[in-house]
Motif scaffolding. Sequence first.
Motif, short mmCIF file in Angstrom:
data_model
loop_
_atom_site.label_atom_id
_atom_site.label_comp_id
_atom_site.label_asym_id
_atom_site.label_seq_id
_atom_site.Cartn_x
_atom_site.Cartn_y
_atom_site.Cartn_z
N LEU A 197 41.22 21.09 38.91
CA LEU A 197 42.17 20.99 39.94
C LEU A 197 41.74 20.18 41.36
CD1 LEU A 197 43.62 24.42 40.11
CD2 LEU A 197 44.60 22.44 39.28
N TRP A 233 35.82 26.29 35.98
CA TRP A 233 36.99 25.20 35.15
C TRP A 233 38.22 24.69 36.00
CZ3 TRP A 233 41.65 26.62 32.77
CH2 TRP A 233 42.18 25.82 31.79
N GLU A 234 38.74 26.06 36.57
CA GLU A 234 39.82 25.65 37.48
C GLU A 234 39.52 24.77 38.42
OE1 GLU A 234 41.79 29.11 38.66
OE2 GLU A 234 42.85 29.47 36.90
N ASN A 235 38.43 24.87 39.34
CA ASN A 235 37.91 24.07 40.37
C ASN A 235 37.69 22.63 39.87
OD1 ASN A 235 38.01 25.70 42.42
ND2 ASN A 235 35.85 26.60 42.25
N ILE A 238 50.79 23.43 40.82
CA ILE A 238 49.42 24.36 40.56
C ILE A 238 49.55 25.49 40.08
CG2 ILE A 238 47.51 25.04 41.77
CD1 ILE A 238 47.68 22.81 43.83
N SER A 268 47.61 29.55 30.91
CA SER A 268 46.65 29.94 30.10
C SER A 268 46.23 31.42 31.03
CB SER A 268 45.18 29.12 30.45
OG SER A 268 45.18 29.09 31.82
N TRP A 317 50.71 25.35 36.39
CA TRP A 317 49.61 24.83 35.59
C TRP A 317 48.50 26.06 35.37
CZ3 TRP A 317 44.22 25.14 36.22
CH2 TRP A 317 43.39 24.33 35.06
N LYS A 318 48.37 26.92 36.30
CA LYS A 318 47.62 28.12 36.11
C LYS A 318 48.35 29.14 34.94
CE LYS A 318 44.77 28.15 40.71
NZ LYS A 318 44.65 29.04 41.77
N LYS A 363 36.06 30.80 34.42
CA LYS A 363 37.42 30.23 34.63
C LYS A 363 37.57 29.55 36.10
CE LYS A 363 42.26 31.93 34.86
NZ LYS A 363 42.62 31.64 36.17
#
Length: 271
Positions: free
Chosen positions: A146, A141-143, A55, A62, A58-59, A138
């Motif tokens: 993920l 989008w992440e929520n 995780i 970007s 992945w973060k 953001k």
Amino acid sequence: MKNDCVMPLGNLINKLLRGEADEWCETDFRFYLESLTHGDKKKLEQVLKTVDEAIVNWKSLSFISRYEDKIKEWKEGKCSMGEVDELYFEEELWRKEGKRLLTAETLYAAISSKGFINDYHRDAMEKALDDNDIRFLKMDWENMMLAQIRVFRDVVVSSLGVASSKPVNDKRNTGIVLKKLEDYPEEFGIKLCSEFTGYAIQTLYKLISKGEIPCYRRKGEGRAVFFNRDEIRKWKMARRQGTNEEYVEEMNEMLAARTAHFYNNPNKLKK
């Protein structure tokens, strides 16, 4: 889930991060972990560490540019031009390394391509786009991206809570109790259906309203819903690309908690 139960952990994580595992639910994750670790605490701890590292990685792929904010700080005398230049070259290095620059437009496009949860969600995202609120977009989008791997992580943490500290060779002796198919009655209500499928009750009602899950009602028993065990099993095994129910559920909770000011006071959307 079929043969996915023996899938290497890294492959499953990659599928989850790419949004290619919509057919997996909480029950599938529990059976997968049982197959992978047999309830061994050290193995589960390693799975949790691997998931958390994935995780974070992945973060890190970007970033949001802070260059314009830094220029503003310089004009206000809050930083030196040297600090501005340092940030500029740092962000240029990130671009060359292949990191993705996130903007309000790209984030909004990514969210809308997945589909808005409801009118409130769409209004909140459009407001954030108009305000160039990149950080809020953001977060959303992440929520969204993920959501599934976080469900998997929650299952790992839950399994750790009942795991044995000693290595377990026989999976029948693990601390995780998994109900067999025959343990369920041939016919059951919404609560047992939630346990059987791994879907939340709220999600099941949404599927019922859309006619996406086999169920029936008995005459004279009001709105009570019943399910046939074998029908639900076949439905679950055949189910593949779903409707992102877990994400809808999580986003509804997140929006209620973090953007309640949008919903409770519509006038704020006009500011």
